[in-house]
Scaffold this active site. Sequence first.
Site, mmCIF file in Angstrom:
data_model
loop_
_atom_site.group_PDB
_atom_site.id
_atom_site.type_symbol
_atom_site.label_atom_id
_atom_site.label_comp_id
_atom_site.label_asym_id
_atom_site.label_seq_id
_atom_site.Cartn_x
_atom_site.Cartn_y
_atom_site.Cartn_z
ATOM 1 N N ARG A 1 20.286 36.436 48.773
ATOM 2 C CA ARG A 1 19.027 36.869 49.394
ATOM 3 C C ARG A 1 18.865 38.403 49.293
ATOM 4 O O ARG A 1 19.787 39.154 49.541
ATOM 5 C CB ARG A 1 19.007 36.426 50.860
ATOM 6 C CG ARG A 1 17.741 36.822 51.614
ATOM 7 C CD ARG A 1 17.906 38.112 52.383
ATOM 8 N NE ARG A 1 16.785 38.391 53.267
ATOM 9 C CZ ARG A 1 16.577 39.565 53.853
ATOM 10 N NH1 ARG A 1 17.424 40.544 53.665
ATOM 11 N NH2 ARG A 1 15.538 39.756 54.629
ATOM 12 N N THR B 1 18.837 49.007 59.537
ATOM 13 C CA THR B 1 18.690 49.567 58.191
ATOM 14 C C THR B 1 18.258 51.014 58.261
ATOM 15 O O THR B 1 17.420 51.366 59.082
ATOM 16 C CB THR B 1 17.611 48.754 57.438
ATOM 17 O OG1 THR B 1 18.149 47.479 57.158
ATOM 18 C CG2 THR B 1 17.170 49.423 56.162
ATOM 19 N N THR C 1 20.667 49.144 53.022
ATOM 20 C CA THR C 1 20.933 48.082 53.998
ATOM 21 C C THR C 1 21.966 47.094 53.464
ATOM 22 O O THR C 1 22.175 46.997 52.254
ATOM 23 C CB THR C 1 19.630 47.310 54.304
ATOM 24 O OG1 THR C 1 19.844 46.434 55.403
ATOM 25 C CG2 THR C 1 19.164 46.470 53.124
ATOM 26 N N THR D 1 11.871 48.880 58.262
ATOM 27 C CA THR D 1 13.052 48.157 58.727
ATOM 28 C C THR D 1 12.573 46.892 59.424
ATOM 29 O O THR D 1 11.415 46.790 59.817
ATOM 30 C CB THR D 1 13.889 49.025 59.696
ATOM 31 O OG1 THR D 1 15.038 48.283 60.119
ATOM 32 C CG2 THR D 1 13.100 49.434 60.917
ATOM 33 N N GLY D 2 13.461 45.934 59.554
ATOM 34 C CA GLY D 2 13.076 44.690 60.211
ATOM 35 C C GLY D 2 13.147 43.504 59.268
ATOM 36 O O GLY D 2 13.849 43.542 58.254
ATOM 37 N N SER E 1 24.507 47.007 59.915
ATOM 38 C CA SER E 1 23.396 46.592 59.051
ATOM 39 C C SER E 1 23.354 47.346 57.739
ATOM 40 O O SER E 1 22.469 47.123 56.915
ATOM 41 C CB SER E 1 22.052 46.822 59.762
ATOM 42 O OG SER E 1 21.978 46.048 60.927
HETATM 43 C C1 SD4 Z 1 16.185 43.248 55.270
HETATM 44 N N1 SD4 Z 1 14.824 44.974 56.231
HETATM 45 O O1 SD4 Z 1 17.101 43.035 54.497
HETATM 46 C C2 SD4 Z 1 16.180 44.547 56.054
HETATM 47 C C3 SD4 Z 1 16.892 44.295 57.332
HETATM 48 C C4 SD4 Z 1 16.869 45.416 58.278
HETATM 49 O O2 SD4 Z 1 17.971 46.595 59.845
HETATM 50 O O3 SD4 Z 1 15.938 46.196 58.399
HETATM 51 N N2 SD4 Z 1 17.905 45.580 59.004
HETATM 52 O O4 SD4 Z 1 15.307 42.427 55.493
#
Ligand code: SD4
Length: 343
Positions: A231, A203, A221, A254-255, A84
């Site tokens: 994106r 991330t 990330t 994160t997320g 990630s």
């Molecule tokens: C995102 N928050 O690009 C990041 C993804 C993520 O572990 O947290 N990945 O939306």
Amino acid sequence: MLQRRRFLQQSILSSLGFLVGKESLQAASGNRSGYGTKPIVVSTWAPNAKANAEAWKVLAAKGRALDAVEKGVHVTEADPADQSVGYGGLPDRDGKVTVDSCVMDEFGNCGAVMYLENILHPVSVARLVMEKTPHVQLVGNGALQFALSQGFTKTNLLTAESEKAWRNWLKTSKYDPMITVENIMERDKKEKKKPGQIHNHDTIGMIALDHNGNLSGACSTSGMAFKMNGRVGDSPIIGAGLYVDNEVGAATATGLGEEIVRICGSHTIIEMMRAGFSPEEACKKAVERIVKRNGLEKARNLQAGFIAINKQGEVGAYSVIKGFNYAVHTSEGPYTKDSKFLV
Ligand code: SD4
């Protein structure tokens, strides 16, 4: 009631500080369990303990929090096992690894790069955007050209393993950022991995409080796997993926980035801490906003996790669903912890 107790605790400590000086205040507030400690570094996700260990070297040598988080994040950016972040990150649907990163320091300075390709350490480019340009954000080819002008060289970030995962994904081409605990467990089983080994969200957001009591943070990330080309999520967005206010605290996320951007997650947490909430309570407030907006049913299928530290070095975290964890390193050593969750 709790708030009042915390307020009283802090007032007593403050008056102690007034009476007997800063060092005694530090000793009084130091490594007491449930209260804060400094220096301290905290990262999203338990495997980032290894990144904390590197950051800790800087903090232990009484270095600056900003240097600590930059050094720490380098570890994860260079690690092909983390799919990630940086090298080895899963590509977008066109097979391109595009990375996002930001930093913020104790003076409220910040820098970010987004949709950047072929650079191993985007966090360092973000720092240079902050320090050497009149801007806060550089994107895509502009960010790449700036990185090259600063002496960075191109690195192919797509590893054989991530390319394989992408080719596999192409068979269905189904973008599924909604991760349920059940899905994760099912995938673990199918891929014969130990539970918890799959981290679709990995991330690194890292926040630190240094010896001088200054806060900084960084986030890096490769974004959501198999995202649309172009994106950008929350991670490089100041206020969403990261925010630092040296008077209050630091927070990072994160997320599912779209959800975190919608509530300006990290900035929300700082404002909650400013209003007197503990880091954990503040993170919970941010999670509650996500859950309220989506409704319980939808929220059950998405993950967003936050970590925060306040000026006293108190730590907290919260996530939407089960499965988020974080890594902490203090003078007492490293530890990892499962976050509380709402749904
Ligand atoms: C995102 N928050 O690009 C990041 C993804 C993520 O572990 O947290 N990945 O939306």
